[in-house]
Design an enzyme around this catalytic site. Structure first.
Site, PDB file in Angstrom:
ATOM      1  N   GLU A  46     -18.385   6.409  -5.601  1.00 61.61           N
ATOM      2  CA  GLU A  46     -17.213   7.275  -5.508  1.00 61.61           C
ATOM      3  C   GLU A  46     -17.167   8.278  -6.663  1.00 61.61           C
ATOM      4  OE1 GLU A  46     -13.183   5.736  -6.610  1.00 61.61           O
ATOM      5  OE2 GLU A  46     -12.779   6.073  -4.482  1.00 61.61           O
ATOM      6  N   GLU A 104      -3.392   8.661  -1.986  1.00 59.51           N
ATOM      7  CA  GLU A 104      -2.584   7.462  -1.764  1.00 59.51           C
ATOM      8  C   GLU A 104      -1.732   7.107  -2.979  1.00 59.51           C
ATOM      9  OE1 GLU A 104      -6.052   4.782  -0.572  1.00 59.51           O
ATOM     10  OE2 GLU A 104      -4.937   5.008   1.305  1.00 59.51           O
ATOM     11  N   GLU A 105      -1.345   8.117  -3.748  1.00 57.36           N
ATOM     12  CA  GLU A 105      -0.634   7.836  -4.991  1.00 57.36           C
ATOM     13  C   GLU A 105       0.741   8.477  -5.050  1.00 57.36           C
ATOM     14  OE1 GLU A 105      -4.647   7.658  -7.779  1.00 57.36           O
ATOM     15  OE2 GLU A 105      -3.456   9.482  -7.702  1.00 57.36           O
ATOM     16  N   TRP A 144       0.839  -1.202   0.000  1.00 57.87           N
ATOM     17  CA  TRP A 144       0.000   0.000   0.000  1.00 57.87           C
ATOM     18  C   TRP A 144       0.868   1.243   0.000  1.00 57.87           C
ATOM     19  CZ3 TRP A 144      -4.541  -0.787  -1.645  1.00 57.87           C
ATOM     20  CH2 TRP A 144      -5.471   0.242  -1.624  1.00 57.87           C
ATOM     21  N   ASP A 178       0.076  11.049  -0.333  1.00 58.59           N
ATOM     22  CA  ASP A 178      -0.975  12.069  -0.220  1.00 58.59           C
ATOM     23  C   ASP A 178      -2.329  11.427   0.052  1.00 58.59           C
ATOM     24  OD1 ASP A 178      -1.389  10.859  -2.732  1.00 58.59           O
ATOM     25  OD2 ASP A 178      -2.138  12.722  -3.600  1.00 58.59           O
TER      26      ASP A 178
END
Ligand SMILES: *[C@@H]1O[C@H](CO)[C@@H](O)[C@H](O)[C@H]1NC(C)=O
Ligand SMILES: *[C@@H]1O[C@H](CO)[C@@H](O)[C@H](O)[C@H]1NC(C)=O
Ligand SMILES: *[C@@H]1O[C@H](CO)[C@@H](O)[C@H](O)[C@H]1NC(C)=O
Length: 617
Positions: A434, A209-210, A150, A206
């Protein structure tokens, strides 16, 4: 046969606190108001449904832990994220304070108790002793560590959690629960503040999550956490000296993301971050540092600040003509907003929560200029204002002038436009996923995203000027030179979760969710059938049809909800049916297998309850 949608037991308590300027034509406004009224109760229920362990879609989540979404595949969001949970609970705390809905308070207490434990769970980023484990972004829904690959660590979660808990801590203090504030809530906040003071000057992933680097969103929410964390400490007779020493440094660093026109959302990337930097994360940051008492302060990027308005224009305009569904929409009118234009996740689409954030910033900005009694247009904010009101010119316009009214009305119309876009692309069920497709507008990616629902609640609360409490942002002085000398934190497990007995309103109706593991063949459905009319009065054809969207080989889950009066006693069974009329009743319970299942809907404070059963073959 009917599948009863869960009915809100508390939406009627939503307070509309003050009259706000209205500028849409009356009929359009009424249509939008109607949508908002209906969608608000759907969104409130949508949030609660994803909170374990009693939420209607929360099967598998432990008490107090919030699923990002019940979606288990494509994408798999069946985890609990520190960031998402904190943002959602900040919204619920504000809503509790506004409405007095004691059912929300129970959820908040459960959340806090669950976080006390989660802080101690060691995982791939580390444990609590040196704070590293607090940077773990997500956990299994039962509260165990997640060891898969992750984007970790992420450093916004502890800051946002501190902010959510301070909001509740203030309520506890104001309502004479000082020991709960001091002994239960503060030890958790203290760990999160220590984490921020120690690690704010290190890179991380960030909020999307990238990107590994320094993120404006993360830095902004860290600054807020330090300031209000220190203020909260003082209010309970404690202190956070490290917060006080670090906050100016963090604020100084925050300024470096500003390029004169907009916020460059990610810097210090390892390797080049090949993006313009225009990113809706900066709009979200502006919401989460919003302080109704801070005026249009540029240093903290307040929603009405010239910087934040210029940034709003830059980010929103980057999506103009970029998505097919935005084609033909005039400049100065609302469009669907995504994360950033280089986004490739699900091929890059608008999101509900970013489109709602574009509205929310403007509602807060309106409230701020309304409180100030004037609008000031500077050279930085001029392009923003010109796009809404072509004759706008630099200057200060008092609230009793025609120019002020024109500007404020134009801003409100623009803000409402973003809600109208969300309305247009929300399916009739009100379900918020989303994303929505950039070409067709159809919902995409994770269904029932908790954060989408929470964003709806906060955006429409802002529209009604239901304003979250100040965090004493003030108008801070930015140090003239930036320095970085992080403070080493100290950490200790928060062990006290013994909440006082808060008074509660007994729920008169309760959302009862049936979860049953029942292996079925592809042509079979599962129903719950019982002695009361809501469950078909023992007529197998009239029971409640359960849903199977989370059915897997390993966990053949069928589930569905009905709203029943508290205290109702009923008998029931699960039933499998097939298209050709075949009916398989489950075997009876108890000795000899003759008895029906029996349930009495609890008459207590909780407004929802979930049963966990196995089909008896
Ligand atoms: C949580 O779930 C995982 C995976 O299903 C399991 O391995 C673990 O033991 C569970 N943890 C607890 C505390 O029940
Ligand atoms: C640390 O802070 C200094 C001073 O503001 C800044 O120049 C540097 O980029 C920061 N680094 C990180 C990773 O936050
Ligand atoms: C919007 O403004 C841009 C830049 O100012 C311009 O190039 C474009 O043609 C305008 N679009 C519309 C639909 O008016």
């Amino acid at each position: 046969m009917k599948f009863l949608e869960v009915i809100s037991s508390f939406s009627s308590l939503i307070a509309i606190v003050s009259a706000v300027p209205a500028s849409l034509p009356i009929t359009k406004r009424a249509a939008l108001d109607d949508f908002i009224a209906g969608q608000t109760s759907i969104a409130a229920n949508g949030v609660l449904a994803n909170i374990g362990s009693m939420g209607a879609r929360s099967y598998g989540a432990s008490k107090g832990l919030t699923l990002a979404s019940p979606s288990k595949s494509d994408p798999d969001y069946f985890y609990t994220w520190t960031r998402d949970s904190a943002l959602v609970f900040k919204a619920l705390v504000d809503r509790f304070i506004d409405t007095g809905d004691t059912n929300l308070q129970l959820e908040i207490n459960n959340y806090i108790s669950a976080q006390a434990n989660l802080q101690t769970v060691a995982g791939p980023t580390g444990g609590l002793s040196d704070g590293l484990g607090l940077g773990e972004p997500k956990f299994l829904p039962n509260g165990s560590a997640f060891y898969g690959l992750w984007g970790r660590p992420q450093r916004d979660g502890p800051a946002l959690r501190a902010t959510a808990m301070v909001a509740y801590g203030r309520w506890l203090l104001d309502n004479n629960y000082k020991s709960a504030a001091t002994d239960i809530v503060w030890p958790i906040i203290k760990n999160d503040l220590a984490y921020v003071t120690q690690y704010w000057n290190q890179t991380a992933f960030d909020l999307w999550e990238e990107t590994l680097g320094s993120s404006f969103f993360t830095t902004a929410v860290q600054y807020r956490a330090l300031v209000e964390g220190s203020g909260f400490a003082s209010s309970i007779g404690k202190s956070c000296d490290d917060c006080d020493s670090q906050a100016p440094q963090v604020l100084c660093f925050l300024q470096t993301f500003w390029n004169g026109e907009y916020v460059v959302s990610n810097i210090n990337g390892e390797g080049e971050i090949k993006r313009s930097g225009k990113d809706a994360a900066s709009i979200l940051a502006s919401l989460h540092v919003y302080d109704s008492d801070a005026g249009c302060d540029d240093a903290t990027f307040q929603p009405c600040s010239p910087r934040a308005l210029s940034n709003h224009k830059a980010v929103v305009d980057s999506f103009r003509g970029f998505y097919a569904i935005n084609n033909g929409i005039a400049n100065g009118s609302a469009v669907a907003v995504g994360r950033y234009t280089e986004d490739i996740y699900f091929n890059g689409n608008p999101w509900y929560l970013t489109t709602l954030a574009a509205a929310e910033q403007l509602y807060y900005a309106l409230h701020q200029v309304d409180s100030a009694g004037s609008i000031t247009i500077t050279s930085v904010s001029l392009p923003f204002w010109r796009s809404l009101y072509p004759s706008a010119a630099p200057g200060t316009y008092k609230s009793n002038t025609g120019t002020y009214s024109s500007l404020a009305n134009a801003m409100r119309t623009y803000a409402d436009g973003f809600i109208s876009i969300v309305q247009k692309y929300t399916p009739s069920s009100g379900a918020l996923a989303e994303q929505f497709d950039k070409s067709t507008g159809a919902p995409l990616s994770a269904a029932h995203l908790t954060w989408s629902y929470a964003s709806f609640l906060t955006a429409v609360a802002a529209r009604d000027y239901v304003i979250p409490a100040s965090w004493n942002a003030g108008t801070p002085k930015v140090p003239s030179t930036c320095s970085a000398s992080p403070a080493k934190g100290s950490y200790a497990a928060a062990t006290n979760t013994a909440w006082p007995d808060f008074p509660c309103n007994t729920a008169t109706s309760v959302i009862v969710t049936f979860n049953v593991l029942a292996s079925t063949s592809p042509n079979q459905n599962t129903y719950v059938v019982g002695s009361i009319p809501e469950l078909g009065g023992w007529d197998a054809g009239k029971g409640v049809k359960l849903g199977a969207d989370r059915y897997t080989q390993d966990s053949p889950l069928w589930y569905g909800s009905v709203t029943l009066d508290a205290g109702t006693r009923f008998e029931f069974k699960y039933v499998k049916t097939d298209a050709s009329g075949g009916i398989v009743w489950e075997k009876g319970q108890g000795e000899g297998g003759t008895a029906n299942r029996v349930y009495v809907v609890p008459k207590g404070c909780e407004a929802s309850v979930a049963l966990k059963d196995w089909f008896t073959s």
